[in-house]
Structure formats: C-alpha cells, structure tokens
Design a protein around this motif. Structure first.
Motif, PDB file in Angstrom:
ATOM      1  N   THR A 182      -0.447   7.959   4.459  1.00 44.34           N
ATOM      2  CA  THR A 182      -0.741   8.079   3.036  1.00 44.34           C
ATOM      3  C   THR A 182       0.404   8.857   2.401  1.00 44.34           C
ATOM      4  O   THR A 182       0.772   9.920   2.897  1.00 44.34           O
ATOM      5  CB  THR A 182      -2.071   8.830   2.830  1.00 44.34           C
ATOM      6  N   ILE A 228      -1.060   0.735  -1.937  1.00 40.48           N
ATOM      7  CA  ILE A 228      -1.623   2.065  -1.699  1.00 40.48           C
ATOM      8  C   ILE A 228      -2.730   2.255  -2.739  1.00 40.48           C
ATOM      9  O   ILE A 228      -2.467   2.420  -3.930  1.00 40.48           O
ATOM     10  CB  ILE A 228      -0.570   3.181  -1.818  1.00 40.48           C
ATOM     11  N   CYS A 268      -3.973   4.161   2.690  1.00 46.00           N
ATOM     12  CA  CYS A 268      -4.713   4.388   1.438  1.00 46.00           C
ATOM     13  C   CYS A 268      -5.575   5.641   1.555  1.00 46.00           C
ATOM     14  O   CYS A 268      -5.578   6.322   2.573  1.00 46.00           O
ATOM     15  CB  CYS A 268      -5.628   3.186   1.156  1.00 46.00           C
TER      16      CYS A 268
END
Length: 178
Positions: A51, A138, A153
C-alpha cells in the motif's frame, strides 16, 4: 470535521507486528483495515503488493447495483458495468485508468465475483500525474472475510465501508502513514 459533517481527514496506520493489517481512524471511529500483503511503502511499484504511503484524495466511488442499495456519498458515484475494467499494464497508454473490457492489454475486471468491489473508492494514488509502473488500481474497497491482506489497496468490512462512504467527500484526505 467540516461544517457539512463530511470528514476532513482519515488516517491509516499499520498495526504493530502485522504490516499487512492496520487501523483506519475516522473522526472518533477506529476501524480495522487490511493493507497490502507487503505492508506500506514510500516507493510503490506495480505488483509489489504494498500500500503506498502518502496523502490521497478520493476521486470517485463505484458500486455494484446488484449487490446492495446505492450508497450515500457526496463523491461522484457510478454503478459498475460488466464492461468496466482498470488497466494495470505499466507500458500501456491507459495505465492506471478505467477502460472498457475486453481490453487488449492487462486490465482488472471491476465487476468482481468475490464482492471486493461491491463498494470501491478511487484513492487518487498515482493518478495525477500517472507514472508508469508506480502502481495501479489503488482503492479503498470491501475486505475479504477476516480482513485479509490486499494487493496494495486499503480494505474495510462492507458495512463499515458503507458507513464511512456516507461521511467522506471530495475534500476528505486519506493519510497513509508509512
């Protein structure tokens, strides 16, 4: 908080001892969330499973009309169609953009059978400007059972995401701490 009851800032932090899980703080609410299987990074690369750290603005939201009611939100909102995809081919001219399926390059299907994109928010990661190979699709989306890690994500339980979606808008900022 702003005067219209829209949250101005969400903060996402990883949990100590588990880099693929975290906490999302939204006003006085703290929600468990899933992060990328590789944790959080300041040097995001396509396919790294991390992420991205940073400050993001929600650009728009999508929902599956066949998987629940239309969510309340002040974000631009659109129902996902069977032909909706998101290009994840780093060398393609439409990299990290929505595309119509079938698409000649690699593209993720937005109408997923696993329910992860029943509710989804484009977090603006690598969107303005788009840098080739620096991460695509994302999103803030529905978590797998048990809030399992994502491909990069941020994911929340569906009920929590629906509740949060009603409180975020174009001026909300999502801060992912590295």
């Amino acid at each position: 908080m702003t005067t219209d009851s829209t949250l101005s800032r969400l903060v996402v932090r990883r949990r100590p001892g588990d880099p693929a899980r975290g906490w999302l703080a939204a006003g006085g609410l703290v929600l468990p969330c899933a992060l990328g299987r590789s944790g959080v990074t300041r040097d995001k690369r396509e396919g790294d499973g991390a992420t991205p750290a940073g400050r993001f603005a929600p650009l728009q939201a999508f929902f599956r009309a066949d998987a629940g009611p239309r969510p309340r939100t002040t974000l631009p909102l659109r129902a996902i169609r069977p032909s909706d995809g998101w290009c994840d081919a780093a060398r393609d001219r439409n990299y990290n953009r929505p595309v119509a399926l079938p698409y000649p390059a690699s593209a993720e299907r937005m109408m997923r059978e696993d329910g992860l994109y029943d509710l989804v928010v484009d977090l603006s990661a690598n969107r303005r400007p788009i840098l080739k190979g620096r991460g695509s699709a994302i999103f803030l989306h529905v978590a797998r059972t048990g809030v399992q890690p994502t491909e990069g994500c941020i994911a929340l339980e569906k009920r929590a995401l629906a509740k949060l979606l009603a409180r975020i808008g174009p001026r909300t900022r999502i801060v992912v701490v590295g």
